[in-house]
Design an enzyme around this catalytic site. Structure first.
Site, PDB file in Angstrom:
ATOM      1  CG  HIS A 230      -2.099   0.897   1.088  1.00  0.00           C
ATOM      2  ND1 HIS A 230      -2.012   2.277   1.101  1.00  0.00           N
ATOM      3  CD2 HIS A 230      -3.416   0.604   0.919  1.00  0.00           C
ATOM      4  CE1 HIS A 230      -3.217   2.790   0.939  1.00  0.00           C
ATOM      5  NE2 HIS A 230      -4.083   1.805   0.829  1.00  0.00           N
TER       6      HIS A 230
ATOM      7  CB  THR B 265      13.286   7.079  10.376  1.00  0.00           C
ATOM      8  OG1 THR B 265      13.127   7.459  11.751  1.00  0.00           O
ATOM      9  CG2 THR B 265      14.758   7.164   9.993  1.00  0.00           C
ATOM     10  CB  ALA B 266       8.425   9.256  11.953  1.00  0.00           C
ATOM     11  N   GLY B 267       8.712   9.724   8.522  1.00  0.00           N
ATOM     12  CA  GLY B 267       8.038  10.232   7.342  1.00  0.00           C
ATOM     13  C   GLY B 267       7.155  11.434   7.628  1.00  0.00           C
TER      14      GLY B 267
ATOM     15  N   GLY C  16       5.208  21.985   9.930  1.00  0.00           N
ATOM     16  CA  GLY C  16       6.401  21.203  10.213  1.00  0.00           C
ATOM     17  C   GLY C  16       7.531  21.468   9.248  1.00  0.00           C
TER      18      GLY C  16
END
Length: 298
Positions: free
Chosen positions: A82, A169-171, A163
């Site tokens: 996905h 790494t959390a996108g 932001g």
């Protein structure tokens, strides 16, 4: 009566149940918020969470879920069928009772601002909360996915609404407000992804199919099958049975059977009743004939 909002975050984890449980635990901690459902898929590597409550509690639960997912899910290591941009990929707010769409838009923007400011995650607003016309469509916001956004986030076109313009790494998180939709997937008895992609292209509104369907072809490697994965954004405009019958006809053209289907998360009762009436060829059938509706009032 209390105002009720539904929130349906999708997190990019469907293979590690212990991680999913840690993220879900954050929702359970918030008083007054009811966790209705969560459903994961290993091939998609994704879990859809559904909870409801009054606006303040739902906002807090969404905030906590995003923060925990950012701690536990590393997009550098994530692989799945996905499309996704972040550890918490998408967070829609849906009005349920005594809440307007405008209030849900305000909730999305409030949460987005807080996530960008405190968690330092890039946030994109979509659907009714979008600040740019091209960002109303989730597929457009998610274009290129996490990997492609690493560089394109530095451009003005892909600058987040809140932001930093830097991807960790959390996108990134996509937050919005929208009407109810049904996640409806149809599995095909073939491993040929090209067939699923061709059928998805034929059925989705953006390429000339049904206006109220968004679709993509997905590889279910563990099952040796492929899937037409759909978001049915208006099941009154396009019922579930109409999508199924269209896919059956298209699949037959390729000599491929339909071997099953699934609904991810929750579905309105009316959508199922309409489908049952169609396939049973019921005449003048109404929801008032459903036992549970007469006894319990739903």
């Amino acid at each position: 009566m209390a105002k009720i909002v539904e929130c349906i975050p999708n997190i990019s984890e469907g293979r590690r149940p212990e991680v999913v449980e840690e993220v879900i635990a954050e929702v359970r901690k918030v008083p007054g918020v009811v966790l209705l459902d969560y459903s994961g898929n290993a091939d998609h590597n994704r879990t859809v969470v559904t909870f409801t409550g009054e606006p303040e509690g739902v906002l807090e639960a969404a905030w906590r879920l995003i923060g925990k997912a950012a701690q536990l899910i590393n997009l550098e290591e994530h692989r799945g069928a996905h499309p996704r941009l972040g550890a918490t990929d998408v967070v829609p707010f849906v009005p349920v009772r005594d809440v307007s769409m405008e209030e849900c838009v305000d909730m999305a923007r409030s949460l987005g601002e807080r996530v960008g400011r405190e968690l330092k995650l890039p946030v994109y607003l979509y659907e009714r909360a979008a600040t740019r016309p091209e960002r109303r469509n989730l597929a457009e916001v998610r274009r290129g996915e996490y990997e492609g956004l690493k560089e394109s986030i530095k451009t003005e076109e892909r600058k987040p609404d809140y932001g930093p313009s830097v991807l960790g790494t959390a996108g990134a998180v996509v937050i919005g407000a929208r009407p109810p939709l049904v996640a409806f997937n149809v599995n095909l008895g073939t491993s040929d992804l090209g067939v699923a992609k061709a059928i998805a292209k034929a059925i989705r509104g953006s390429s000339g199919g049904f206006v109220y369907i968004k679709a993509l072809g997905v590889n279910l490697a563990e099952r040796g099958q492929v899937q037409v994965s759909m978001n049915m954004v208006d099941t009154q405009g396009t019922p579930l049975y109409r999508a199924m019958e269209f896919i059956k006809a298209e699949a037959a053209h390729y000599g491929v059977p339909v071997v099953g289907s699934e609904i991810v998360g929750l579905v309105p009762l009316e959508a199922l009743l309409e489908t049952a009436a169609y396939y049973l060829n019921l005449k003048e059938f109404s929801a008032e004939q459903v036992l549970e509706k007469r006894v319990f009032g739903f």
